[in-house]
Design a protein around this motif. Sequence first.
Motif, PDB file in Angstrom:
ATOM      1  N   VAL A 153       6.641  -9.122 -39.044  1.00 17.48           N
ATOM      2  CA  VAL A 153       5.866  -8.235 -39.902  1.00 17.48           C
ATOM      3  C   VAL A 153       4.584  -7.801 -39.201  1.00 17.48           C
ATOM      4  O   VAL A 153       4.153  -6.648 -39.324  1.00 17.48           O
ATOM      5  N   THR A 154       3.964  -8.708 -38.461  1.00 17.20           N
ATOM      6  CA  THR A 154       2.752  -8.354 -37.728  1.00 17.20           C
ATOM      7  C   THR A 154       3.037  -7.256 -36.714  1.00 17.20           C
ATOM      8  O   THR A 154       2.297  -6.263 -36.626  1.00 17.20           O
ATOM      9  N   ALA A 155       4.110  -7.413 -35.960  1.00 16.11           N
ATOM     10  CA  ALA A 155       4.477  -6.390 -34.984  1.00 16.11           C
ATOM     11  C   ALA A 155       4.760  -5.068 -35.691  1.00 16.11           C
ATOM     12  O   ALA A 155       4.316  -3.996 -35.252  1.00 16.11           O
ATOM     13  N   PHE A 156       5.495  -5.149 -36.798  1.00  9.30           N
ATOM     14  CA  PHE A 156       5.808  -3.942 -37.561  1.00  9.30           C
ATOM     15  C   PHE A 156       4.536  -3.257 -38.048  1.00  9.30           C
ATOM     16  O   PHE A 156       4.351  -2.048 -37.889  1.00  9.30           O
ATOM     17  N   ARG A 157       3.639  -4.036 -38.607  1.00  7.82           N
ATOM     18  CA  ARG A 157       2.410  -3.465 -39.173  1.00  7.82           C
ATOM     19  C   ARG A 157       1.543  -2.818 -38.108  1.00  7.82           C
ATOM     20  O   ARG A 157       1.043  -1.699 -38.278  1.00  7.82           O
ATOM     21  N   ILE A 158       1.361  -3.520 -36.980  1.00  7.29           N
ATOM     22  CA  ILE A 158       0.547  -2.958 -35.905  1.00  7.29           C
ATOM     23  C   ILE A 158       1.201  -1.702 -35.351  1.00  7.29           C
ATOM     24  O   ILE A 158       0.535  -0.704 -35.066  1.00  7.29           O
ATOM     25  N   ALA A 159       2.522  -1.741 -35.217  1.00  5.73           N
ATOM     26  CA  ALA A 159       3.220  -0.581 -34.664  1.00  5.73           C
ATOM     27  C   ALA A 159       3.081   0.626 -35.588  1.00  5.73           C
ATOM     28  O   ALA A 159       2.842   1.754 -35.113  1.00  5.73           O
ATOM     29  N   THR A 161       0.668   1.261 -37.652  1.00  4.48           N
ATOM     30  CA  THR A 161      -0.708   1.747 -37.529  1.00  4.48           C
ATOM     31  C   THR A 161      -0.873   2.610 -36.284  1.00  4.48           C
ATOM     32  O   THR A 161      -1.408   3.723 -36.342  1.00  4.48           O
ATOM     33  N   ARG A 162      -0.402   2.087 -35.160  1.00  7.54           N
ATOM     34  CA  ARG A 162      -0.509   2.838 -33.908  1.00  7.54           C
ATOM     35  C   ARG A 162       0.282   4.141 -33.982  1.00  7.54           C
ATOM     36  O   ARG A 162      -0.171   5.193 -33.513  1.00  7.54           O
ATOM     37  N   TRP A 163       1.462   4.051 -34.555  1.00  8.31           N
ATOM     38  CA  TRP A 163       2.329   5.220 -34.657  1.00  8.31           C
ATOM     39  C   TRP A 163       1.642   6.330 -35.446  1.00  8.31           C
ATOM     40  O   TRP A 163       1.623   7.500 -35.038  1.00  8.31           O
ATOM     41  N   LEU A 164       1.019   5.963 -36.571  1.00  6.13           N
ATOM     42  CA  LEU A 164       0.334   6.969 -37.394  1.00  6.13           C
ATOM     43  C   LEU A 164      -0.930   7.468 -36.689  1.00  6.13           C
ATOM     44  O   LEU A 164      -1.267   8.650 -36.783  1.00  6.13           O
ATOM     45  N   ASN A 165      -1.627   6.580 -35.984  1.00  3.85           N
ATOM     46  CA  ASN A 165      -2.815   7.022 -35.245  1.00  3.85           C
ATOM     47  C   ASN A 165      -2.463   8.076 -34.210  1.00  3.85           C
ATOM     48  O   ASN A 165      -3.267   8.954 -33.903  1.00  3.85           O
ATOM     49  N   THR A 175       7.584   2.815 -30.600  1.00  6.57           N
ATOM     50  CA  THR A 175       6.288   2.161 -30.738  1.00  6.57           C
ATOM     51  C   THR A 175       6.458   0.682 -31.082  1.00  6.57           C
ATOM     52  O   THR A 175       5.723  -0.178 -30.574  1.00  6.57           O
ATOM     53  N   ILE A 176       7.439   0.385 -31.923  1.00 13.24           N
ATOM     54  CA  ILE A 176       7.693  -1.016 -32.256  1.00 13.24           C
ATOM     55  C   ILE A 176       8.103  -1.802 -31.016  1.00 13.24           C
ATOM     56  O   ILE A 176       7.609  -2.916 -30.773  1.00 13.24           O
ATOM     57  N   ASN A 177       8.982  -1.223 -30.220  1.00 10.12           N
ATOM     58  CA  ASN A 177       9.427  -1.931 -29.020  1.00 10.12           C
ATOM     59  C   ASN A 177       8.279  -2.118 -28.030  1.00 10.12           C
ATOM     60  O   ASN A 177       8.173  -3.164 -27.384  1.00 10.12           O
ATOM     61  N   GLN A 178       7.407  -1.114 -27.913  1.00 11.42           N
ATOM     62  CA  GLN A 178       6.221  -1.273 -27.068  1.00 11.42           C
ATOM     63  C   GLN A 178       5.356  -2.427 -27.573  1.00 11.42           C
ATOM     64  O   GLN A 178       4.863  -3.247 -26.801  1.00 11.42           O
TER      65      GLN A 178
ATOM     66  N   THR B 144      -3.941  -5.397 -27.043  1.00  6.80           N
ATOM     67  CA  THR B 144      -3.907  -6.851 -26.836  1.00  6.80           C
ATOM     68  C   THR B 144      -4.894  -7.555 -27.762  1.00  6.80           C
ATOM     69  O   THR B 144      -4.580  -8.623 -28.318  1.00  6.80           O
ATOM     70  N   ALA B 145      -6.063  -6.966 -27.950  1.00  8.65           N
ATOM     71  CA  ALA B 145      -7.051  -7.574 -28.843  1.00  8.65           C
ATOM     72  C   ALA B 145      -6.502  -7.671 -30.258  1.00  8.65           C
ATOM     73  O   ALA B 145      -6.636  -8.719 -30.922  1.00  8.65           O
ATOM     74  N   GLN B 146      -5.873  -6.608 -30.714  1.00  9.18           N
ATOM     75  CA  GLN B 146      -5.331  -6.629 -32.080  1.00  9.18           C
ATOM     76  C   GLN B 146      -4.203  -7.646 -32.203  1.00  9.18           C
ATOM     77  O   GLN B 146      -4.149  -8.422 -33.160  1.00  9.18           O
ATOM     78  N   LEU B 147      -3.318  -7.656 -31.217  1.00 12.36           N
ATOM     79  CA  LEU B 147      -2.207  -8.607 -31.248  1.00 12.36           C
ATOM     80  C   LEU B 147      -2.711 -10.046 -31.222  1.00 12.36           C
ATOM     81  O   LEU B 147      -2.267 -10.887 -32.012  1.00 12.36           O
ATOM     82  N   ALA B 148      -3.633 -10.322 -30.321  1.00 16.14           N
ATOM     83  CA  ALA B 148      -4.150 -11.689 -30.203  1.00 16.14           C
ATOM     84  C   ALA B 148      -4.828 -12.116 -31.499  1.00 16.14           C
ATOM     85  O   ALA B 148      -4.652 -13.251 -31.961  1.00 16.14           O
ATOM     86  N   ALA B 149      -5.600 -11.202 -32.090  1.00 17.69           N
ATOM     87  CA  ALA B 149      -6.292 -11.531 -33.336  1.00 17.69           C
ATOM     88  C   ALA B 149      -5.290 -11.829 -34.453  1.00 17.69           C
ATOM     89  O   ALA B 149      -5.426 -12.827 -35.179  1.00 17.69           O
ATOM     90  N   GLU B 150      -4.277 -10.994 -34.570  1.00 16.41           N
ATOM     91  CA  GLU B 150      -3.290 -11.189 -35.645  1.00 16.41           C
ATOM     92  C   GLU B 150      -2.501 -12.481 -35.429  1.00 16.41           C
ATOM     93  O   GLU B 150      -2.197 -13.202 -36.371  1.00 16.41           O
TER      94      GLU B 150
END
Lengths: 193, 193
Positions: A153-159, A161-165, A175-178, B144-150
């Motif tokens: 879920v963390t990977a999904f959520r961050i991805a 966010t980045r995708w929309l940014n 983006t998820i795979n990255q 990396t900062a976001q991933l590490a924090a999460e």
Amino acid sequence: MGRWQPGARERLEQAALDLFLEQGFTETTVPQITARAGLTTRTFFRHFADKREVLFAGEESVPERVARLMAQAPPSLGPMELITEGLAPAAAEIFQGRSLDYLLRRRAAIDAEPALHERELRKFSLMSAALEQGFRDRGVDDLTAQLAAEIAVTAFRIAVTRWLNQHGDPDLPATINQTLAAMRHLTNTPSLG
Amino acid sequence: MGRWQPGARERLEQAALDLFLEQGFTETTVPQITARAGLTTRTFFRHFADKREVLFAGEESVPERVARLMAQAPPSLGPMELITEGLAPAAAEIFQGRSLDYLLRRRAAIDAEPALHERELRKFSLMSAALEQGFRDRGVDDLTAQLAAEIAVTAFRIAVTRWLNQHGDPDLPATINQTLAAMRHLTNTPSLG
DNA sequence: TCAGTCATGGCACGTCGTGTCATCACTATC
DNA sequence: GATAGTGATGACACGACGTGCCATGACTGA
């Protein structure tokens, strides 16, 4: 189906999102939303449990869809394999039917209001719980199931966010795979720094 | 300091937690809390922004303490090293001053009420934001900062849950280290299953 | 034509949370 | 010891949220 004017729910969602972006979530009253949608306050709360839910309609089904997808996956896959191979394609279908423009407007409204941000966090928490149960059903021990679910879920959520940014530029699966690759690199490199 | 009867804030916290456990969060009204604490409704909202905050008082300082601890750490440590070496000792001091019994009662109240669960998620979100900024200040790139924090907050959150489930038996630093080890094992084993 | 169903409207009500002003204890200064 | 200042509390009104209850009006099926 819809009597009177059909699409009351959709009209309420549209009016609410517009007003939230125009004047803010707190400053927008439910009567203002219903007035713009041509309905009454009482009807609003028949469609949505509270004022925030108008931005989260239709997402109740995500956890059960997650459970179904996990049950269909080959039983031989371990939790981390399932994440790296199944997360990207599964995530792609979550946003089907919503335009990128709608998603961006919706996210702007959520980012501007802590109460909506909290509701967003609850959504991910429910996703994680579904994933965790899915892993347990596959025979994974409790701690590993919880860790794997939270990581996915963390990977999904961050991805997302980045995708929309990036306004959807590399598509969501990419983006998820990255993101997963960056996470693997972070956790697998003994001394990163 | 406190005029009239000192410790109004503490009396409100105590009365609120008791009532939440006795009859539930929703069924407890603010006048009930203030009556038991010997105060008035208006005073309650001078001490706490809303009804939920009475269970989260004093946690506003956590993010800034996180930032301070990270700034003090040796600059040579990479993000993952900082987590594995610094998370356990730093986490131990967060709960100082709160008895295990209080933490268990508080958690029972939170688990019983979705609205409180959401507030709990927000707390971790704020911790994560502070960690992320701390990593960026150490020269780590954004992703990396976001991933590490999460990842750090996820490990912390799961460890605290497990620690409380076991009534504090292995102490919190040990539980955190166990959780981090399990996470390393999960993400580092190519095909787990 | 008539009965049933279902979304909606209308109204009253309790609770939450805030703005505003008054009150009262404690403190500092003269 | 009198007096002004400070800061926490009390009291009141008010708007918004969310719910319970009943009425209404449109559509469906017999």
